[in-house]
Motif scaffolding. Structure first.
Motif, PDB file in Angstrom:
ATOM      1  N   THR A  79       0.450  -0.875  -0.330  1.00  0.00           N
ATOM      2  CA  THR A  79      -0.227  -0.600   0.020  1.00  0.00           C
ATOM      3  C   THR A  79       1.069   0.843   0.208  1.00  0.00           C
ATOM      4  OG1 THR A  79      -2.064  -1.076   0.934  1.00  0.00           O
ATOM      5  CG2 THR A  79      -1.633   1.449   1.525  1.00  0.00           C
ATOM      6  N   ILE A  80       2.051   1.210   1.213  1.00  0.00           N
ATOM      7  CA  ILE A  80       2.603   2.296   0.753  1.00  0.00           C
ATOM      8  C   ILE A  80       3.431   1.843  -0.329  1.00  0.00           C
ATOM      9  CG2 ILE A  80       4.606   3.300   2.820  1.00  0.00           C
ATOM     10  CD1 ILE A  80       3.851   1.387   4.619  1.00  0.00           C
ATOM     11  N   VAL A  81       3.953   1.450  -1.252  1.00  0.00           N
ATOM     12  CA  VAL A  81       4.339   1.891  -2.559  1.00  0.00           C
ATOM     13  C   VAL A  81       3.294   2.617  -3.429  1.00  0.00           C
ATOM     14  CG1 VAL A  81       5.550   0.664  -3.920  1.00  0.00           C
ATOM     15  CG2 VAL A  81       6.293  -0.405  -1.002  1.00  0.00           C
ATOM     16  N   GLY A  82       2.804   1.804  -3.097  1.00  0.00           N
ATOM     17  CA  GLY A  82       1.310   2.423  -3.778  1.00  0.00           C
ATOM     18  C   GLY A  82       0.635   1.446  -5.329  1.00  0.00           C
ATOM     19  N   PHE A  83       0.974   0.065  -4.756  1.00  0.00           N
ATOM     20  CA  PHE A  83      -0.277  -1.082  -5.227  1.00  0.00           C
ATOM     21  C   PHE A  83      -0.181  -2.252  -4.201  1.00  0.00           C
ATOM     22  CE2 PHE A  83      -0.105  -4.511  -8.425  1.00  0.00           C
ATOM     23  CZ  PHE A  83      -0.053  -4.290  -9.707  1.00  0.00           C
ATOM     24  N   PRO A  84      -1.081  -1.721  -3.849  1.00  0.00           N
ATOM     25  CA  PRO A  84      -1.979  -3.165  -2.945  1.00  0.00           C
ATOM     26  C   PRO A  84      -1.504  -4.282  -3.377  1.00  0.00           C
ATOM     27  CG  PRO A  84      -3.259  -1.571  -3.114  1.00  0.00           C
ATOM     28  CD  PRO A  84      -2.168  -1.029  -3.929  1.00  0.00           C
ATOM     29  N   ILE A  85      -1.499  -5.233  -3.919  1.00  0.00           N
ATOM     30  CA  ILE A  85      -1.044  -6.009  -4.927  1.00  0.00           C
ATOM     31  C   ILE A  85      -1.950  -7.498  -3.997  1.00  0.00           C
ATOM     32  CG2 ILE A  85       0.588  -8.153  -5.919  1.00  0.00           C
ATOM     33  CD1 ILE A  85       2.660  -6.776  -5.289  1.00  0.00           C
ATOM     34  N   ALA A  86      -1.873  -7.625  -3.478  1.00  0.00           N
ATOM     35  CA  ALA A  86      -3.232  -8.660  -2.992  1.00  0.00           C
ATOM     36  C   ALA A  86      -4.473  -8.350  -3.145  1.00  0.00           C
ATOM     37  CB  ALA A  86      -2.390  -9.861  -1.644  1.00  0.00           C
ATOM     38  N   LYS A  87      -4.760  -7.360  -2.606  1.00  0.00           N
ATOM     39  CA  LYS A  87      -6.045  -7.098  -3.095  1.00  0.00           C
ATOM     40  C   LYS A  87      -6.207  -6.959  -4.548  1.00  0.00           C
ATOM     41  CE  LYS A  87      -9.974  -5.496  -1.700  1.00  0.00           C
ATOM     42  NZ  LYS A  87     -11.254  -5.637  -0.919  1.00  0.00           N
ATOM     43  N   VAL A  88      -5.126  -6.254  -5.301  1.00  0.00           N
ATOM     44  CA  VAL A  88      -5.574  -5.691  -6.765  1.00  0.00           C
ATOM     45  C   VAL A  88      -5.730  -7.062  -7.352  1.00  0.00           C
ATOM     46  CG1 VAL A  88      -3.951  -4.805  -8.690  1.00  0.00           C
ATOM     47  CG2 VAL A  88      -4.367  -3.392  -6.638  1.00  0.00           C
ATOM     48  N   TYR A  89      -5.286  -8.167  -7.045  1.00  0.00           N
ATOM     49  CA  TYR A  89      -5.119  -9.273  -7.445  1.00  0.00           C
ATOM     50  C   TYR A  89      -6.278 -10.412  -7.614  1.00  0.00           C
ATOM     51  CZ  TYR A  89      -4.389 -14.797  -8.562  1.00  0.00           C
ATOM     52  OH  TYR A  89      -4.154 -15.503  -9.019  1.00  0.00           O
ATOM     53  N   GLN A  90      -7.094 -10.314  -6.551  1.00  0.00           N
ATOM     54  CA  GLN A  90      -7.978 -10.927  -5.882  1.00  0.00           C
ATOM     55  C   GLN A  90      -9.560  -9.997  -7.325  1.00  0.00           C
ATOM     56  OE1 GLN A  90      -8.485 -13.172  -4.848  1.00  0.00           O
ATOM     57  NE2 GLN A  90      -6.480 -13.177  -4.292  1.00  0.00           N
ATOM     58  N   GLU A  91      -8.995  -8.657  -7.110  1.00  0.00           N
ATOM     59  CA  GLU A  91     -10.059  -7.698  -7.317  1.00  0.00           C
ATOM     60  C   GLU A  91     -10.183  -7.650  -9.294  1.00  0.00           C
ATOM     61  OE1 GLU A  91     -12.979  -6.655  -6.186  1.00  0.00           O
ATOM     62  OE2 GLU A  91     -12.299  -6.665  -4.295  1.00  0.00           O
ATOM     63  N   LEU A  92      -8.387  -7.932  -9.778  1.00  0.00           N
ATOM     64  CA  LEU A  92      -8.838  -7.879 -10.380  1.00  0.00           C
ATOM     65  C   LEU A  92      -9.275  -9.429 -11.938  1.00  0.00           C
ATOM     66  CD1 LEU A  92      -7.123  -6.358 -13.414  1.00  0.00           C
ATOM     67  CD2 LEU A  92      -5.132  -7.942 -13.101  1.00  0.00           C
ATOM     68  N   LYS A  93      -8.865 -10.686 -11.224  1.00  0.00           N
ATOM     69  CA  LYS A  93      -9.349 -11.888 -11.086  1.00  0.00           C
ATOM     70  C   LYS A  93     -11.953 -11.923 -11.454  1.00  0.00           C
ATOM     71  CE  LYS A  93      -8.375 -14.448  -7.840  1.00  0.00           C
ATOM     72  NZ  LYS A  93      -8.206 -15.138  -6.617  1.00  0.00           N
TER      73      LYS A  93
END
Length: 187
Positions: free
Chosen positions: A168-182
């Motif tokens: 989140t701090i880097v600007g890209f919450p990978i896990a959440k983005v992955y779940q929503e992108l699916k």
């Protein structure tokens, strides 16, 4: 499979997108952000992400478009990207020896699907000396980062604790983005 577009020119987001193991292209949004002062920070960061995603989506309606925005908040005050070295110095002095909140908003748009969400984390900064701040500013890293620091770069040496998702701090919450992108790719 639909084409995935990252509506950001951030090298950090580009690098992190690779971990999703999908093909994507980059089409950075240059939309002039409209800040609605009536919105709470959570709604504001999602709205700004949506503005960026929609700017690209309106001409790429057969694609899945991801837009992002990151805010640093301390004492209910938003620290965006500093406009110059003086403002970066002011931001770093404000953050010194204190906790602050980082919010990253994301918008995912495709035909028949629109999702905006945010994640947040609390960051604790060490007490910074004027010399440390001046040296860090000379690296120029703070000049294109919300809050005037990059946790994934030289600014990491000032961070003493993180409560929440580092990405989140880097600007890209990978896990959440992955779940929503699916979900978006299954539309």
């Amino acid at each position: 499979m639909k084409k995935v577009i990252l509506a950001s020119n951030s090298p950090r987001r580009k690098d992190l997108m690779k971990y999703l193991n999908i093909d994507f292209e980059i089409k950075p949004s240059d939309v002039e952000e409209i800040i609605n002062p009536k919105l709470e920070h959570e709604d504001l960061v999602m709205d700004l992400a949506f503005q960026k995603a929609y700017d690209i989506f309106k001409n790429n309606k057969n694609s899945v478009v991801l837009g992002f925005d990151t805010l640093v908040v301390i004492d209910d005050y938003v620290l965006g990207k500093p406009k110059d070295k003086d403002e970066a110095k002011m931001f770093l002095n404000i953050l010194s020896n204190r906790n602050h909140r980082v919010l990253t908003g994301c918008a995912i748009l495709t035909k028949g699907y629109s999702k905006s969400f945010y994640t947040d984390a609390i960051v604790t900064f060490a007490k910074l000396t004027e010399a440390e701040i001046d040296e860090y500013i000379e690296s120029e890293e703070p000049l294109d980062k919300a809050g005037a620091y990059g946790i994934q770069g030289y600014g990491s040496k000032f961070v003493t604790a993180v409560n929440g998702d580092y990405f989140t701090i880097v600007g890209f919450p990978i896990a959440k983005v992955y779940q929503e992108l699916k979900k978006a790719l299954n539309q």
